[in-house]
Design a protein around this motif. Structure first.
Motif, PDB file in Angstrom:
ATOM      1  N   ILE A  44      23.135  19.974  -4.665  1.00 19.09           N
ATOM      2  CA  ILE A  44      23.921  20.572  -3.583  1.00 19.09           C
ATOM      3  C   ILE A  44      25.265  19.879  -3.392  1.00 19.09           C
ATOM      4  N   PRO A  45      25.367  18.542  -3.417  1.00 11.87           N
ATOM      5  CA  PRO A  45      26.707  17.935  -3.348  1.00 11.87           C
ATOM      6  C   PRO A  45      27.629  18.409  -4.472  1.00 11.87           C
ATOM      7  N   ASP A  46      27.089  18.525  -5.694  1.00 14.58           N
ATOM      8  CA  ASP A  46      27.899  19.043  -6.797  1.00 14.58           C
ATOM      9  C   ASP A  46      28.325  20.479  -6.528  1.00 14.58           C
ATOM     10  N   VAL A  65       8.656  21.644   9.998  1.00  7.93           N
ATOM     11  CA  VAL A  65       9.137  22.466  11.112  1.00  7.93           C
ATOM     12  C   VAL A  65       9.820  23.722  10.589  1.00  7.93           C
ATOM     13  N   TRP A  66      10.769  23.532   9.683  1.00 10.52           N
ATOM     14  CA  TRP A  66      11.541  24.657   9.160  1.00 10.52           C
ATOM     15  C   TRP A  66      10.951  25.157   7.847  1.00 10.52           C
ATOM     16  N   SER A  67      11.010  26.462   7.654  1.00 15.41           N
ATOM     17  CA  SER A  67      10.630  27.055   6.374  1.00 15.41           C
ATOM     18  C   SER A  67      11.693  26.739   5.329  1.00 15.41           C
ATOM     19  N   PHE A  68      11.408  27.090   4.087  1.00 15.29           N
ATOM     20  CA  PHE A  68      12.394  26.916   3.019  1.00 15.29           C
ATOM     21  C   PHE A  68      13.698  27.613   3.382  1.00 15.29           C
ATOM     22  N   ASP A  69      13.621  28.868   3.798  1.00 13.11           N
ATOM     23  CA  ASP A  69      14.830  29.631   4.121  1.00 13.11           C
ATOM     24  C   ASP A  69      15.581  29.037   5.298  1.00 13.11           C
ATOM     25  N   GLU A  70      14.858  28.564   6.311  1.00 16.00           N
ATOM     26  CA  GLU A  70      15.526  27.955   7.465  1.00 16.00           C
ATOM     27  C   GLU A  70      16.247  26.673   7.055  1.00 16.00           C
ATOM     28  N   GLY A  71      15.618  25.863   6.212  1.00 21.44           N
ATOM     29  CA  GLY A  71      16.260  24.639   5.744  1.00 21.44           C
ATOM     30  C   GLY A  71      17.499  24.908   4.916  1.00 21.44           C
ATOM     31  N   VAL A  72      17.424  25.930   4.070  1.00 22.41           N
ATOM     32  CA  VAL A  72      18.592  26.316   3.262  1.00 22.41           C
ATOM     33  C   VAL A  72      19.709  26.825   4.164  1.00 22.41           C
ATOM     34  N   ASP A  73      19.347  27.624   5.168  1.00 23.92           N
ATOM     35  CA  ASP A  73      20.358  28.190   6.068  1.00 23.92           C
ATOM     36  C   ASP A  73      21.150  27.105   6.779  1.00 23.92           C
ATOM     37  N   VAL A  74      20.446  26.110   7.360  1.00 21.74           N
ATOM     38  CA  VAL A  74      21.164  25.081   8.117  1.00 21.74           C
ATOM     39  C   VAL A  74      21.957  24.172   7.185  1.00 21.74           C
ATOM     40  N   THR A  75      21.488  24.005   5.942  1.00 16.76           N
ATOM     41  CA  THR A  75      22.249  23.222   4.966  1.00 16.76           C
ATOM     42  C   THR A  75      23.568  23.907   4.649  1.00 16.76           C
ATOM     43  N   ALA A  76      23.509  25.193   4.356  1.00 17.63           N
ATOM     44  CA  ALA A  76      24.739  25.948   4.072  1.00 17.63           C
ATOM     45  C   ALA A  76      25.675  25.941   5.279  1.00 17.63           C
ATOM     46  N   GLN A  77      25.100  26.099   6.478  1.00 19.31           N
ATOM     47  CA  GLN A  77      25.924  26.118   7.688  1.00 19.31           C
ATOM     48  C   GLN A  77      26.630  24.789   7.902  1.00 19.31           C
ATOM     49  N   TRP A  78      25.933  23.672   7.613  1.00 14.73           N
ATOM     50  CA  TRP A  78      26.543  22.353   7.820  1.00 14.73           C
ATOM     51  C   TRP A  78      27.791  22.204   6.950  1.00 14.73           C
ATOM     52  N   LEU A 126      21.138  29.877  -1.181  1.00 15.77           N
ATOM     53  CA  LEU A 126      22.390  29.354  -0.637  1.00 15.77           C
ATOM     54  C   LEU A 126      23.505  30.396  -0.705  1.00 15.77           C
ATOM     55  N   ALA A 127      23.554  31.141  -1.805  1.00 17.76           N
ATOM     56  CA  ALA A 127      24.601  32.165  -1.975  1.00 17.76           C
ATOM     57  C   ALA A 127      24.454  33.284  -0.955  1.00 17.76           C
ATOM     58  N   ARG A 128      23.236  33.504  -0.482  1.00 19.33           N
ATOM     59  CA  ARG A 128      23.011  34.525   0.544  1.00 19.33           C
ATOM     60  C   ARG A 128      23.770  34.176   1.820  1.00 19.33           C
ATOM     61  N   ASP A 129      23.848  32.884   2.151  1.00 22.78           N
ATOM     62  CA  ASP A 129      24.549  32.435   3.356  1.00 22.78           C
ATOM     63  C   ASP A 129      25.997  32.038   3.078  1.00 22.78           C
ATOM     64  N   TRP A 130      26.320  31.883   1.804  1.00 23.99           N
ATOM     65  CA  TRP A 130      27.624  31.318   1.446  1.00 23.99           C
ATOM     66  C   TRP A 130      28.133  32.029   0.188  1.00 23.99           C
ATOM     67  N   VAL A 167      15.120  16.462  -1.315  1.00 29.88           N
ATOM     68  CA  VAL A 167      15.663  16.634   0.023  1.00 29.88           C
ATOM     69  C   VAL A 167      17.034  17.308  -0.029  1.00 29.88           C
ATOM     70  N   ILE A 168      17.207  18.295   0.846  1.00 34.86           N
ATOM     71  CA  ILE A 168      18.495  18.958   1.014  1.00 34.86           C
ATOM     72  C   ILE A 168      18.951  18.759   2.451  1.00 34.86           C
ATOM     73  N   GLY A 169      20.193  19.152   2.733  1.00 33.83           N
ATOM     74  CA  GLY A 169      20.724  19.028   4.083  1.00 33.83           C
ATOM     75  C   GLY A 169      22.177  18.612   4.062  1.00 33.83           C
ATOM     76  N   GLY A 170      22.847  18.810   5.167  1.00 33.52           N
ATOM     77  CA  GLY A 170      24.247  18.432   5.270  1.00 33.52           C
ATOM     78  C   GLY A 170      24.447  16.933   5.202  1.00 33.52           C
ATOM     79  N   GLY A 171      25.585  16.520   4.671  1.00 34.12           N
ATOM     80  CA  GLY A 171      25.931  15.106   4.639  1.00 34.12           C
ATOM     81  C   GLY A 171      25.608  14.391   3.353  1.00 34.12           C
TER      82      GLY A 171
END
Length: 358
Positions: free
Chosen positions: A201-203, A311-324, A272-276, A189-193
């Protein structure tokens, strides 16, 4: 959402101060549930649950303390229980194997035993992991009927948790009119928080904040990556089926991504680097304990019988994680509720069963 089945319903979450648990507490409150949490007090700073500032009853208890846990469960008198409390880290389990087994196995037994005396309880969802399977490093996904196992103490403890839950289900629950018990196995599982130690991802976020490159262990290891809201929608869908007295739902269930979500560690970092652009990494030269190289889940059963799907694709999930994380680090703002709203809107637009207004 979920046919309004959680509105006004008493829900107990163990592990509510953790990554998944805090997101679940947020979602259940938005669904109108009366939430009570049982968990260890947050020992990390920052902490997602503290950031959310949720208004619900909370008990800081070690689930290995049978008496204290029973008292809290009895006081909450829940109608549904989501059991997420655990020692969740593979590498820590090598350092603290006895604590891992005590928390994950006996902690679960303590909780289920406490639930036996509850008169209003309808449903119990015990959350384990995709790592509960005997990993043979094969190329197809594991199904719920595949053998349980586990090389490391964490994985083995979660396989044992599945056996404990199955025993309680057959011995004490699922009787006529009694509570129904199911187990849920999700992917990585990935995601903000998420601020857990020794997790990718936290590391990575800590490395970015310190303007450093992340040291990674196994860039080619493949995992079933999914956003935290994906598995939670599965848990809530399963809970709905149990509350609705669907006896066939009292079983084990996989909630994993589509095949396109099975990616290598390096592919996740690249996305992740694509968005960040500040994301950087390098390969570790140290010797590390054994971890599985290839792991996939087959979630056909939950898709066909529960009508659940991501609901979200792999890329969509990565995008919102980076955004958070970027929004938090750059603006000091927590966007969990906004992302949950966006997730629900997308689910409704895509006409998913759990998000329908029927």
């Amino acid at each position: 959402m979920f046919n309004n089945i959680y509105r006004g319903r008493r829900a107990l979450i163990t592990g509510h101060t953790g990554f998944k648990g805090s997101w679940l507490a947020l979602w259940l409150q938005k669904l109108g549930a009366d939430v009570t949490g049982v968990a260890l007090a947050p020992n990390a700073e920052p902490n997602h649950w503290a950031m959310l500032k949720l208004d619900h009853e909370s008990h800081f208890i070690d689930i290995r303390d049978e008496d204290a846990l029973r008292a809290a469960v009895t006081q909450a008198n829940p109608e549904i229980v989501f059991h997420l409390a655990a020692q969740p880290l593979v590498r820590r389990s090598y350092v603290q194997p006895v604590e891992t087994f005590a928390t994950n196995v006996m902690g679960t037994a303590n909780l289920l035993n406490a639930c036996r005396s509850l008169k209003d309880l309808s449903a119990i969802v015990v959350v384990t992991t995709d790592k509960c399977y005997e990993n043979k490093e094969w190329v197809w996904g594991y199904r719920e009927v595949d053998p349980l196992g586990g090389h490391d103490p964490y994985s083995a403890s979660k396989a044992a948790t599945e056996i404990v839950a199955s025993s309680f289900r057959r011995s004490f629950f699922n009787s006529s009119g009694g509570a129904l018990l199911a187990t849920a196995r999700a992917g990585n599982v990935i995601g903000g928080g998420d601020w857990s130690e020794d997790r990718l991802i936290p590391d990575l976020v800590r490395a970015v904040a310190g303007q450093q490159a992340l040291e990674i262990r196994s860039p080619r290891s493949t995992r079933p990556w999914q956003h935290v809201l994906e598995c939670l929608s599965g848990y809530l869908t399963l809970g709905q089926a149990l509350i609705d007295r669907d006896g066939s739902a009292a079983d084990a269930w996989n909630f994993g991504p589509d095949r396109e979500g099975n990616r290598s560690v390096e592919a996740l970092l690249t996305a992740l680097a694509r968005d960040w652009p500040n994301v950087k990494w390098r390969l570790s030269q140290d010797v590390h304990p054994h971890e599985a190289q290839l792991l996939q889940l087959d979630s056909s059963k939950s898709r066909q019988l529960l009508k659940w799907q991501p609901v979200w694709s792999f890329d969509e999930g990565v995008d919102v994680t980076a955004q958070w994380y970027r929004t938090l680090l750059e603006d000091g703002r927590v966007t969990s509720e906004e992302q949950l709203d966006a997730y629900q809107i997308t689910a409704t637009q895509r006409d998913l069963v759990w998000a329908s207004l029927t």
